[in-house]
Design a protein around this motif. Structure first.
Motif, PDB file in Angstrom:
ATOM      1  N   PHE A   1       2.158   5.820  -5.487  1.00 48.51           N
ATOM      2  CA  PHE A   1       1.507   5.998  -4.061  1.00 48.51           C
ATOM      3  C   PHE A   1       1.783   4.456  -4.757  1.00 48.51           C
ATOM      4  N   ALA A   2       1.303   4.383  -5.557  1.00 47.04           N
ATOM      5  CA  ALA A   2       1.636   2.124  -6.523  1.00 47.04           C
ATOM      6  C   ALA A   2       2.664   2.153  -6.242  1.00 47.04           C
ATOM      7  N   ARG A   3       3.510   3.123  -6.765  1.00 48.49           N
ATOM      8  CA  ARG A   3       4.753   2.391  -6.628  1.00 48.49           C
ATOM      9  C   ARG A   3       5.678   1.977  -5.024  1.00 48.49           C
ATOM     10  N   TYR A   4       5.094   3.210  -4.375  1.00 46.91           N
ATOM     11  CA  TYR A   4       5.732   3.254  -3.244  1.00 46.91           C
ATOM     12  C   TYR A   4       4.691   2.036  -1.736  1.00 46.91           C
ATOM     13  N   LEU A   5       3.724   1.471  -2.801  1.00 49.74           N
ATOM     14  CA  LEU A   5       3.363  -0.117  -2.518  1.00 49.74           C
ATOM     15  C   LEU A   5       4.214  -1.266  -2.996  1.00 49.74           C
TER      16      LEU A   5
ATOM     17  N   GLU B   1       4.571   8.353   2.207  1.00 54.00           N
ATOM     18  CA  GLU B   1       5.174   7.893   3.383  1.00 54.00           C
ATOM     19  C   GLU B   1       4.018   8.038   4.403  1.00 54.00           C
ATOM     20  N   ARG B   2       3.394   9.952   4.033  1.00 53.73           N
ATOM     21  CA  ARG B   2       2.852  10.540   4.840  1.00 53.73           C
ATOM     22  C   ARG B   2       1.401   9.043   4.853  1.00 53.73           C
ATOM     23  N   ILE B   3       0.837   9.852   3.879  1.00 59.27           N
ATOM     24  CA  ILE B   3      -0.777   8.767   3.530  1.00 59.27           C
ATOM     25  C   ILE B   3      -0.312   6.874   4.738  1.00 59.27           C
ATOM     26  N   ALA B   4       0.629   6.571   4.280  1.00 60.14           N
ATOM     27  CA  ALA B   4       0.483   5.206   4.620  1.00 60.14           C
ATOM     28  C   ALA B   4       1.162   5.521   6.552  1.00 60.14           C
TER      29      ALA B   4
END
Length: 135
Positions: A42-46, A13-16
């Protein structure tokens, strides 16, 4: 911030938040610190179902239209440049680069490419310390 694997969405979330339209994330950390694990999270986050693996021998993996994963460990920065990979970093999406160093970061800044540095330090088998900073 010290987090367990189940808390990795906080880093994602911080990266996004820091790079809402994509950009480059330089992943720094020792061997087995969790750079590929972070990319998987991050892939799962997306919202991706892709199996994310380390691109150690292929240099680059692409997942969908918005996630690129690079590993400079075996090839180094000079080989990365000679293969024209800087152009890849200009594509729309998120570019997570393992083993990027100050030379890459300086070039990204000179090219005006949005970049974060994510330093990962292994605390123990279950937790890591994540430090996110703007390049």
């Amino acid at each position: 911030m010290k987090l367990t694997l189940s808390e990795l969405p906080q880093v994602c979330e911080r990266i996004a938040t820091e790079l809402p339209h994509g950009g480059v994330v330089v992943l720094q950390g020792d061997l087995a610190s969790g750079k590929t694990t972070l990319t998987q999270a991050f892939a799962r986050y997306l919202g991706m179902d892709d199996t994310v693996t380390s691109p150690t021998f292929s240099l680059q993996q692409r997942y969908g239209e918005k996630l690129y994963h690079y590993d400079l460990y075996n090839y180094g920065f000079d080989k990365f440049l000679s293969l024209g990979m800087m152009e890849e970093l200009e594509r729309e999406g998120y570019h997570l680069v393992e083993w990027g160093d100050d030379t890459l970061i300086d070039l990204l800044k000179r090219c005006g490419i949005d970049c974060l540095i994510l330093k990962i330090t292994k605390c123990d088998e279950q937790s890591r310390y994540y430090e996110v900073q703007r390049a």
